[in-house]
Design an enzyme around this catalytic site. Structure first.
Site, mmCIF file in Angstrom:
data_model
loop_
_atom_site.group_PDB
_atom_site.id
_atom_site.type_symbol
_atom_site.label_atom_id
_atom_site.label_comp_id
_atom_site.label_asym_id
_atom_site.label_seq_id
_atom_site.Cartn_x
_atom_site.Cartn_y
_atom_site.Cartn_z
ATOM 1 C CG ASP A 251 40.504 45.436 45.568
ATOM 2 O OD1 ASP A 251 40.120 45.759 46.712
ATOM 3 O OD2 ASP A 251 40.208 46.074 44.540
ATOM 4 C CG ASP A 255 34.869 44.603 47.726
ATOM 5 O OD1 ASP A 255 35.643 44.773 48.691
ATOM 6 O OD2 ASP A 255 34.288 45.533 47.147
#
Ligand code: IPM
Ligand code: MG
Length: 370
Positions: A251, A255
């Site tokens: 995650d 990003d």
């Protein structure tokens, strides 16, 4: 007649429906120009579903997702629902879809398209030519581990708990996805964890090594600690081909990786499940960006990540590699022609909104011979 492929479209909230509209034009083009027709259903999800049905993902929507050959997801969430408890938030919809459909491998390709080299905040020589994929485990780890919760202790203090758990079979199946992918690419896998401080990370490392030795001797496997990986990714991202990592680290790192390309608005993702006995494999495709409530309703969102997500769907779920590549090439040409939405705007380029960008992609597609 062959059965039509079933596609479930879940636009969601914020800019979700706006960018999905542009995908529908591409679907329409496929139908008109390529004779490719799908059985399409569309439903509410996230905040939109909370408003209409009091739940972010209704049972009937979940059933439609189970029945579909692939799900195309937009984005969910927004300030209107931020006050809701964990169990009722719009984000629960995507977590439940991942878990109930067994979508354990989240593929996040990070590609720097040549016309967009200058959109990156990093120097052109650092990111030019970047083409890597992050394979993020997406049904395990700390997102779903037990015990979890917030408890009140006898002395009145509170204690928040989440648990990172990985079983060997979970590590191996996502490892195979990464190794298989690397075989079709440059043959390099970087496995990312924190084996220096976490037992689950140590197990992860051991399993990846054993799997490579047993089944993928042709693949170059390196182990990278997650913090070091974050640093390496901005120092020299070109060293990476396929990265395989846990749910939480994936995650964070995806990003970070998205910013190497200059825009979240450009990045698609695919989340794949196991291949079942009947040969079908659940899969969900969504852009990496969120519902962007700050720009929703203004017609300025970048539709390219959603369109690229649809291209991934054609490639991975419907075995339509050539059309997928055709759509991707059309997008690169549109960017090459100097069209930009606000998120990737550059000096000298033409700033356009969502609809004009979608229209431009269609125009490029129409030019290509059938
Ligand atoms: C993502 C998102 C989700 C996640 C949220 C919306 C639950 O950040 O897909 O990266 O944390 O997995
Ligand atoms: Mg995220």
């Amino acid at each position: 007649m062959a059965e039509l492929k079933k596609l479930l479209i879940l636009p969601g909230d914020g800019i979700g429906p706006e960018v999905m509209r542009e995908v529908k034009r591409v679907i329409d083009w496929l139908d008109r120009r390529r004779g490719v027709t799908f059985e399409i259903e569309e439903d509410l999800v996230g905040g939109a579903s909370i408003e209409a049905r009091g739940t972010p993902l209704s049972e009937s929507t979940m059933q439609m997702a189970r029945d579909a050959d692939a799900v195309l997801f937009g984005a969910v969430g927004g300030p209107a629902w931020d006050h809701l408890g964990f169990a009722n938030r719009p984000e629960i919809a995507i977590l439940r879809l991942r878990q109930e459909l067994g979508l354990f491998a989240n593929l996040r390709p990070t590609i720097v398209y040549d016309p967009l080299v200058s959109a990156s905040t990093l120097k052109p020589e650092i990111v030019r030519g970047l083409d890597m994929v992050i394979v993020r485990e997406s049904t395990g780890g700390i997102y779903f581990g037990e015990p979890r919760g917030i408890e009140t202790l006898p002395d009145g203090q509170k204690r928040g708990v989440n648990t990172e758990v990985y079983m060997t079979h979970e590590i191996e199946r996502v490892g195979r996805v990464a190794f298989d992918l690397a075989r079709k690419r440059k043959g390099r896998v970087a496995s990312v964890e924190k084996s220096n401080v976490m037992e689950s990370g140590l197990l992860w490392r051991q399993c990846m090594t054993a799997l490579r030795d047993a089944e993928y001797p042709d693949i170059t496997l390196t182990h990278v600690l997650a913090d070091n990986c974050a640093m390496q990714m901005v120092r020299n991202p070109l060293q990476y081909d396929v990265i395989v990592t846990t749910n939480l680290f994936g995650d964070l790192l995806s990003d970070l990786a998205s910013m190497l390309t200059g825009s979240l608005g450009m990045l698609p993702s695919a989340t794949l499940g196991t291949v079942r006995e009947d040969g079908r494999r659940h899969a969900l495709y969504e852009p990496i960006h969120g519902s962007a409530p700050d720009i929703a309703g203004r017609g300025i969102a970048n539709p390219l990540a959603q369109i690229l997500s649809f291209a991934l769907l054609l490639r991975h779920s419907f075995e339509m590699e050539s059309v997928a590549a055709e759509i991707e090439r059309a997008i690169v040409r549109v960017l090459g022609n100097g069209l930009r939405t606000q998120d990737i705007m550059a000096t000298g380029a033409a700033r356009v909104g969502t609809g004009v960008m979608g229209e431009a992609v269609l125009r490029e597609l129409e030019k290509a011979p059938a």
